[in-house]
Design an enzyme around this catalytic site. Structure first.
Site, PDB file in Angstrom:
ATOM      1  N   HIS A 307     -16.037 -20.320   9.466  1.00 14.88           N
ATOM      2  CA  HIS A 307     -16.416 -21.503   8.937  1.00 14.88           C
ATOM      3  C   HIS A 307     -15.641 -21.646   7.741  1.00 14.88           C
ATOM      4  O   HIS A 307     -15.172 -20.764   6.956  1.00 14.88           O
ATOM      5  CB  HIS A 307     -17.974 -21.429   8.688  1.00 14.88           C
ATOM      6  CG  HIS A 307     -18.498 -22.771   8.230  1.00 14.88           C
ATOM      7  ND1 HIS A 307     -18.502 -23.151   6.991  1.00 14.88           N
ATOM      8  CD2 HIS A 307     -19.198 -23.458   8.933  1.00 14.88           C
ATOM      9  CE1 HIS A 307     -19.045 -24.331   6.827  1.00 14.88           C
ATOM     10  NE2 HIS A 307     -19.797 -24.750   8.414  1.00 14.88           N
ATOM     11  N   ASP A 364     -23.290 -23.450  15.241  1.00 15.66           N
ATOM     12  CA  ASP A 364     -23.233 -23.700  16.777  1.00 15.66           C
ATOM     13  C   ASP A 364     -23.013 -22.640  17.651  1.00 15.66           C
ATOM     14  O   ASP A 364     -22.575 -22.672  18.951  1.00 15.66           O
ATOM     15  CB  ASP A 364     -22.075 -25.006  16.859  1.00 15.66           C
ATOM     16  CG  ASP A 364     -22.437 -26.183  16.232  1.00 15.66           C
ATOM     17  OD1 ASP A 364     -23.694 -26.382  16.426  1.00 15.66           O
ATOM     18  OD2 ASP A 364     -21.443 -26.605  15.757  1.00 15.66           O
TER      19      ASP A 364
HETATM   20  N1  ACO Z   1     -11.333 -17.049  16.418  1.00 10.71           N
HETATM   21  C1  ACO Z   1     -10.381 -16.275  16.096  1.00 10.71           C
HETATM   22  N2  ACO Z   1      -9.531 -16.333  14.789  1.00 10.71           N
HETATM   23  C2  ACO Z   1     -10.010 -17.264  13.925  1.00 10.71           C
HETATM   24  C3  ACO Z   1     -11.073 -18.038  13.999  1.00 10.71           C
HETATM   25  C4  ACO Z   1     -11.757 -18.035  15.352  1.00 10.71           C
HETATM   26  N3  ACO Z   1     -13.029 -18.481  15.665  1.00 10.71           N
HETATM   27  N4  ACO Z   1     -11.315 -18.902  13.083  1.00 10.71           N
HETATM   28  C5  ACO Z   1     -10.573 -18.564  12.190  1.00 10.71           C
HETATM   29  N5  ACO Z   1      -9.776 -17.590  12.592  1.00 10.71           N
HETATM   30  C6  ACO Z   1      -8.513 -17.040  12.096  1.00 10.71           C
HETATM   31  C7  ACO Z   1      -7.306 -17.720  11.850  1.00 10.71           C
HETATM   32  O1  ACO Z   1      -6.531 -17.751  13.158  1.00 10.71           O
HETATM   33  C8  ACO Z   1      -6.713 -17.545  10.600  1.00 10.71           C
HETATM   34  O2  ACO Z   1      -6.035 -16.358  10.855  1.00 10.71           O
HETATM   35  P1  ACO Z   1      -4.712 -15.653   9.954  1.00 10.71           P
HETATM   36  O3  ACO Z   1      -5.070 -15.955   8.534  1.00 10.71           O
HETATM   37  O4  ACO Z   1      -4.186 -14.620  10.204  1.00 10.71           O
HETATM   38  O5  ACO Z   1      -3.581 -16.995  10.317  1.00 10.71           O
HETATM   39  C9  ACO Z   1      -7.919 -17.100   9.808  1.00 10.71           C
HETATM   40  O6  ACO Z   1      -8.810 -16.754  10.630  1.00 10.71           O
HETATM   41  C10 ACO Z   1      -8.492 -18.220   8.776  1.00 10.71           C
HETATM   42  O7  ACO Z   1      -8.695 -19.403   9.603  1.00 10.71           O
HETATM   43  P2  ACO Z   1      -8.354 -20.889   9.329  1.00 10.71           P
HETATM   44  O8  ACO Z   1      -8.241 -21.721  10.574  1.00 10.71           O
HETATM   45  O9  ACO Z   1      -7.231 -20.964   8.207  1.00 10.71           O
HETATM   46  O10 ACO Z   1      -9.701 -21.194   8.704  1.00 10.71           O
HETATM   47  P3  ACO Z   1     -10.405 -22.715   8.355  1.00 10.71           P
HETATM   48  O11 ACO Z   1     -11.216 -22.543   7.294  1.00 10.71           O
HETATM   49  O12 ACO Z   1      -9.200 -23.619   8.369  1.00 10.71           O
HETATM   50  O13 ACO Z   1     -10.961 -23.092   9.804  1.00 10.71           O
HETATM   51  C11 ACO Z   1     -12.676 -23.336  11.290  1.00 10.71           C
HETATM   52  C12 ACO Z   1     -12.395 -22.865   9.941  1.00 10.71           C
HETATM   53  C13 ACO Z   1     -12.049 -24.761  11.843  1.00 10.71           C
HETATM   54  C14 ACO Z   1     -14.375 -23.349  11.526  1.00 10.71           C
HETATM   55  C15 ACO Z   1     -12.280 -22.110  12.254  1.00 10.71           C
HETATM   56  O14 ACO Z   1     -12.737 -20.742  11.840  1.00 10.71           O
HETATM   57  C16 ACO Z   1     -12.531 -22.168  13.722  1.00 10.71           C
HETATM   58  O15 ACO Z   1     -11.597 -22.952  14.345  1.00 10.71           O
HETATM   59  N6  ACO Z   1     -13.582 -22.004  14.251  1.00 10.71           N
HETATM   60  C17 ACO Z   1     -13.679 -22.097  15.572  1.00 10.71           C
HETATM   61  C18 ACO Z   1     -14.355 -23.339  16.009  1.00 10.71           C
HETATM   62  C19 ACO Z   1     -15.734 -23.527  15.422  1.00 10.71           C
HETATM   63  O16 ACO Z   1     -16.642 -22.869  15.702  1.00 10.71           O
HETATM   64  N7  ACO Z   1     -15.866 -24.523  14.790  1.00 10.71           N
HETATM   65  C20 ACO Z   1     -17.295 -25.106  14.106  1.00 10.71           C
HETATM   66  C21 ACO Z   1     -17.344 -25.034  12.754  1.00 10.71           C
HETATM   67  S1  ACO Z   1     -19.017 -25.214  12.220  1.00 10.71           S
HETATM   68  C22 ACO Z   1     -19.572 -26.953  12.093  1.00 10.71           C
HETATM   69  O17 ACO Z   1     -18.669 -27.963  12.237  1.00 10.71           O
HETATM   70  C23 ACO Z   1     -20.872 -27.051  12.374  1.00 10.71           C
END
Ligand code: ACO
Length: 428
Positions: A307, A364
């Protein structure tokens, strides 16, 4: 004395005011920085940028706190109703019994939509994704209520637009579903409460009696409360930024619906179920899928994990995990996907990759499992999220307009070509 930050660039220094919130959060106000120094700040994805001061929702991602207008989400989910929470978010206080009855009656009075909207609906092919249909029907309200386009209309008229969209959204959502499955639409039943009316419009078939199951209606009401607002997330920022151009409430909400649609935001609830089904079909080996999620050469991400702001736990996920157990038990549903979800969560919570990056289940991860148990099809999950987020979008739009916030218009750092001379096509 008010606090200041000092920014040094070369031999020049700039004093920047520090703004403090109710909960002692602090932000450096850089509004005048460009005028004084020519500098902008750069923050792709606005990961550390405050876009507004807001009195609606407080969340602390480190401590896992979420409050609407000062009330804890746990308290509201346990004791309130979605309509009461909507009133709270939009008008700032919990309603008195008289205010609540008036609000409920006003909403019931406006649930019916203009019959010509059915013609618009019929223009969509069956199988159209209900999110696209929903956002289109919401925008179409600007044609049926053109006075809503006037940015200078009175507060009473703005309030009428608010009531109309709250009242008609369940009708649109249910009709978007009926269109997808090719069934005739149902009209609203104003003897029912908000969620029961929606469920009846969604599930009743012409030749059968349909009784709303109170377990299902109550579970849905709780889910909508949990989704009702979440401060400046992607879709809410979209609503505010579209509204900042003085576009109508309906146009702004429609834009929010589209922003919510993506799998990284509201679309995650459908993506979670698709992922869990794939894992199940593949034999249920959670460790294999965890390895895929960690592999940087594999585009797969563990949907429902991570998140932007919660870096400890998502308080909504805690409530919803318990609700998933309760609802499945009450409905007598034994869904193997719930076991896969719990298994994945357990592996992830003990895995260095997820622990180091502070990736926890978000709201979610479990909401899709409840929606499935309630009989709601996967394509409709994000529509349910939109239904829940609606009062938050409205409250944020209203606050932005009442505070006379300026048009949203970020800056950029240009990285393209320097100036060059045009060469006509035959000389290239
Ligand atoms: N699975 C695997 N790796 C992940 C995930 C995941 N779900 N989420 C983040 N990471 C990793 C990224 O690859 C990144 O790794 P790195 O530092 O080695 O490059 C690190 O964790 C940070 O991730 P970011 O994408 O920079 O974090 P950001 O805050 O931009 O993204 C997000 C948040 C979009 C929610 C992300 O965690 C994600 O894509 N999750 C899956 C989709 C999801 O569940 N979305 C719902 C959000 S809640 C809502 O809208 C109600």
């Amino acid at each position: 004395m008010s606090k200041k930050a000092e920014l040094k660039v070369g031999d020049k220094s700039y004093d920047l005011p520090i703004i403090e919130g109710t909960e002692n959060e602090q932000g450096i106000d850089i509004a005048k920085l460009r005028g004084e120094s020519g500098l902008i700040t750069l923050d792709p994805g606005f990961k550390n940028t405050g876009s507004t001061k807001s009195a609606i929702t407080f969340l602390d991602g480190e401590k896992g706190i979420l409050r609407y207008r000062g009330y804890a989400i746990e308290d509201l989910a346990e004791n309130s109703t979605f309509i009461e929470v909507s009133y709270l978010l939009i008008y700032g206080e919990l309603p008195t019994p008289e205010q609540l009855t008036k609000f409920e009656n006003e909403i019931k009075f406006h649930t019916l939509v203009h019959e010509d909207i059915k013609t618009i609906l019929e223009g969509f092919p069956s199988n159209s994704h209900p999110m696209g249909v929903l956002s289109s029907l919401v925008t179409s309200l600007t044609a049926f209520y053109p006075e809503s386009l006037d940015p200078n209309r009175s507060a009473d008229k703005v309030n009428l637009s608010i009531i109309r969209i709250l009242a008609k959204m369940p009708t649109f959502a249910a009709w978007a579903y009926k269109n997808e499955v090719g069934h005739p639409v149902n009209y609203p039943d104003n003897n029912l409460n908000y969620c029961s009316n929606f469920l009846k419009m969604m599930f009743a078939l012409p030749a059968e009696d349909y009784e709303v199951d109170p377990v299902i209606a109550n579970a849905l009401d709780k889910l909508l409360i949990l989704h009702a607002d979440h401060e400046q997330n992607c879709s809410t920022s979209t609503v505010r930024i579209v509204g900042s151009s003085q576009a109508s409430l309906y146009a702004s909400i429609s834009a929010g619906i589209n922003a919510l649609w993506g799998p990284l935001h509201g679309g995650a609830n459908s993506a979670v179920i698709n992922m869990l089904e794939n894992i199940q079909k593949d034999g249920g080996d959670t460790k294999k899928w965890m390895a895929k999620a960690k592999d940087k050469d594999d585009p797969f991400r563990l949907m429902g994990f991570g998140h932007r702001v919660y870096k400890n736990f998502d308080p909504r996920a805690k409530i919803i995990k318990k609700a998933a157990d309760d609802v499945l038990q009450k409905l007598g549903v034994n869904d193997p996907i719930l076991d896969i979800a719990k298994g994945l969560e357990e592996v992830a919570l003990n895995d260095d990759y997820f622990v180091e990056r502070k990736l926890y289940p978000n709201v979610d991860f479990y909401s899709g499992i409840i929606y499935r148990a309630l009989g709601i099809p996967v394509d409709m999950f994000t529509v349910m999220f939109a239904l829940g987020r609606l009062p938050g979008w409205i409250a944020q739009w209203k606050e932005m307009r009442e505070n006379h916030e300026p048009i949203g218009r970020p800056r950029q750092i240009y990285t393209g070509q320097g100036e060059r001379k045009y060469v006509s096509v035959n000389d290239r």
